[in-house]
Write an enzyme that holds these catalytic residues in place. Structure first.
Site, mmCIF file in Angstrom:
data_model
loop_
_atom_site.group_PDB
_atom_site.id
_atom_site.type_symbol
_atom_site.label_atom_id
_atom_site.label_comp_id
_atom_site.label_asym_id
_atom_site.label_seq_id
_atom_site.Cartn_x
_atom_site.Cartn_y
_atom_site.Cartn_z
ATOM 1 C CG HIS B 99 -16.873 15.278 -45.513
ATOM 2 N ND1 HIS B 99 -16.911 14.611 -46.717
ATOM 3 C CD2 HIS B 99 -15.672 15.917 -45.485
ATOM 4 C CE1 HIS B 99 -15.793 14.831 -47.374
ATOM 5 N NE2 HIS B 99 -15.009 15.609 -46.661
ATOM 6 C CG HIS B 101 -11.488 12.263 -47.009
ATOM 7 N ND1 HIS B 101 -10.468 12.846 -47.719
ATOM 8 C CD2 HIS B 101 -12.411 13.238 -46.827
ATOM 9 C CE1 HIS B 101 -10.752 14.131 -47.943
ATOM 10 N NE2 HIS B 101 -11.915 14.395 -47.400
ATOM 11 C CG ASP B 124 -31.883 -3.634 -47.451
ATOM 12 O OD1 ASP B 124 -33.043 -3.828 -47.867
ATOM 13 O OD2 ASP B 124 -31.136 -4.562 -47.084
ATOM 14 C CG HIS B 175 -13.941 16.202 -51.546
ATOM 15 N ND1 HIS B 175 -14.320 17.465 -51.182
ATOM 16 C CD2 HIS B 175 -13.473 15.629 -50.422
ATOM 17 C CE1 HIS B 175 -14.078 17.643 -49.898
ATOM 18 N NE2 HIS B 175 -13.575 16.545 -49.412
ATOM 19 C CE1 TYR B 233 -34.083 -5.844 -41.445
ATOM 20 C CE2 TYR B 233 -33.938 -3.784 -40.219
ATOM 21 C CZ TYR B 233 -33.389 -4.996 -40.604
ATOM 22 O OH TYR B 233 -32.140 -5.354 -40.150
#
Lengths: 236, 236, 236, 236
Positions: B99, B101, B124, B175, B233
């Site tokens: 998580h 910001h 991708d 958020h 890839y």
């Protein structure tokens, strides 16, 4: 602690906090200043005016009384000192003030708009909009510009009935941001957050032109996760 | 591997992954957190709450059980732990959650919009739009905010029938972003990509106001160049 | 120079040029690749696929023939190799190709727009608009995607009658930029310039919505200050 | 000071000032140049043309007379020398000129707009709008491009009756910024400020489409806090 030691500790904190501004990318050249007050000891310590961050030393910090009168021979204090003094007189719980020309906050100050609370990043630090003062009048600018800058900030918080610790920052119309806090560390962090949410807010409005601020209950939740007696963020 | 060693290895990876966030410019101050789960060993390791990245040490990482109950004396876990726990319960192939910001992803979260797949950089890593949750209700925020944040993410993926490994990230309305992956390294990379494509998407819309997402066949091509049994890839 | 030494010199240049991309802020994670061709020696040297810039070594560079067939045991070449091969076959004066997902160039590629020549920064390197290819068809993507990417670039330059050395770069629709040059150094510089002018162009249009490209005579002046037999910029 | 020492001191200052440009993020590749004049000694020192900042040395700086004729064997001077020469002839108090392609200033130059004084950051350095020249004509570009660039700057300041020390910079239409000052240090600082206020101004207009420049009395206050006989900013 003896008075001399206390002053030295204040100088160290103010010095460190001033250096934190260019490190955080908030300040170019010699723009920006941090001060700290100790009301019991009757002193304010502030950055000297126009001195380069690269060559500035701890003992260059300027010591004044609570009216901003310089107490030690040495460098001249920041030209914004009178604004800091005024804020300390009005905001009794505030012990440190920071002023920068950080670019995203300046953009909103120049636009003359308060920053809406568009998200929880804002709410974690600012409990509601970050207000923008009215334009200073010609008379205010001519008479005692820096003092009037402090007064218009205080007027803004009084008229809008905002608690300066709940919203620890402001935009001065056409000028830029001031932030504050109970410590120099907190006041500087508030400048970092203010610039970040200013940047987020302008692009938020581009990505969704009709977006509304977050609801009051989410603002409450995030602010009080970090502030007040029920806070549960962090280690204390 | 013995349990103790396993925990230590998890702590090392979680510590390293947390430090990677400010290094990548995704995190300011103490915002952001990474965790890793080991379901067989019955443990989650997560960043402590509100601890500075500069002073944080490996052994500051917090160990909990699969319900988020702290297993060792020490620091408090990230306040977002309950969101991580909820995601691990619902997304069985996910072993790490991040998580942040990070500012560009936050801008879209604040704008309340999913990020369209405007190009192959998006494709991708994210097989289709990066969804944005609905706004949490007042009741959800009041009752168990962080747990409900996890629930609304899961609800979003279930209702839109999105595979969390095909779209390893989400925007929480108002958020910010959560990303995840099979490893901490991958989960962090997904946060880097999410912020990058968020920035690319907002300017893409400015440069061409009527642009459409890339066609499904190009989305397929790029995603499956890197994922699944026909991927070609990389070196494996 | 002996063949072995020649290959080693090529590897060194290609390695250095690849590292220059993240240093210039054009590449995140493992995105981006640089190659160099030597037609007389019959070899192409290119970055390996999906290898971290932090751990990559000179001898990880992959050597292929002029059709992209790998000549040495070792790592797999960049998955974009077929695009490079195609460009070398069509653009005979080009000895190095660079592909990145640099964000400003990608924004224009995603927007599906050619970049107008809004100023002399553009004109110094690109003699006219930087074109954007058409969208690839479903069939082209399904059959031989990377080769078709090369073909659509060549088609764009042929149809618009653009000299690839006068405009050493292109935007692939929905994907991102390719640049090239007579040397790896020049090809990388062209990627740096392309991203810079892409950023400048999008804000130029915001600052003045009705702005026109610079006149042809100014484009001529700046391009030929630096290119061709009458060039007078630099030390030669 | 002897002539030889004087030249050496000038070379050192010009060298340092040139390196300050990429350090401040104003210059990529070999773009940008700084010069200094000493009218009594009859010399100008300027950056050599197209030389890399990484390998450039003090003695690579080029010495010319006041008409731009090279006085020492060595490298070729910046191709923009004729513009610098023209500015020194017209602006007698200016001792240093800086040219960059710094991106925010270029965006306004490409947009062909003067930068309004939207705030005190602007007013602290530029006493009013930063003007943008007219477009050069085909004849001017063809005949003596760099000299005509100087002339159109001077024409702009004469026609608008702007004092070049009150507004120490300009945007050349479709090209980019020139700034100047009484010292190399000041001229470089003015380039830093110009790019910063250019960035602030474009977003200010996005955040508030109907914003006006700051009132004249605030412009006066900030400019004269730092300039002229009543200045009180800084330590002198």
């Amino acid at each position: 602690m003896k008075h001399k030691e206390l002053i030295h500790e204040m100088k160290k904190r103010v010095f460190t906090a001033n250096l934190a501004l260019p490190e955080a990318g908030l300040v170019k050249l010699t723009w920006g200043n941090v001060s700290e007050v100790n009301r019991e000891a009757g002193v304010i310590v502030i950055k000297p005016s126009g001195v380069s961050y690269k060559t500035m030393e701890i003992n260059d910090m300027v010591v004044t009384d609570l009216d901003g009168e310089v107490l030690e021979p040495g460098l001249k204090p920041s030209s914004d000192l009178a604004t800091h003094v005024e804020l300390y007189k009005a905001f009794e719980e505030v012990n440190s003030v920071v002023h920068t020309h950080s670019k995203n906050a300046v953009m909103w100050a120049q636009a003359g708009r308060e920053i809406p609370a568009y998200g929880t990043t804002h709410a974690d630090t600012f409990y509601g909009v970050v207000p923008c003062t009215r334009q200073l009048t010609s008379e205010e600018v001519a008479s005692a510009y820096e003092l009037e800058t402090g007064k218009v900030i205080i007027e803004t918080f009084r008229e809008k009935e905002i608690d300066p610790l709940a919203v620890p920052g402001v935009l001065v119309y056409g000028h830029g941001p001031f932030t504050w806090g109970e410590t120099t560390k907190k006041a500087v962090e508030n400048s970092i957050v203010l610039d970040e949410i200013a940047e987020m807010a302008s692009t938020t409005e581009i990505v969704n032109e009709t977006i509304s601020p977050i609801p009051q209950y989410l603002l409450d939740k995030h602010f009080f996760r970090k502030h007040g007696s029920n806070a549960y963020y962090g280690q204390v």
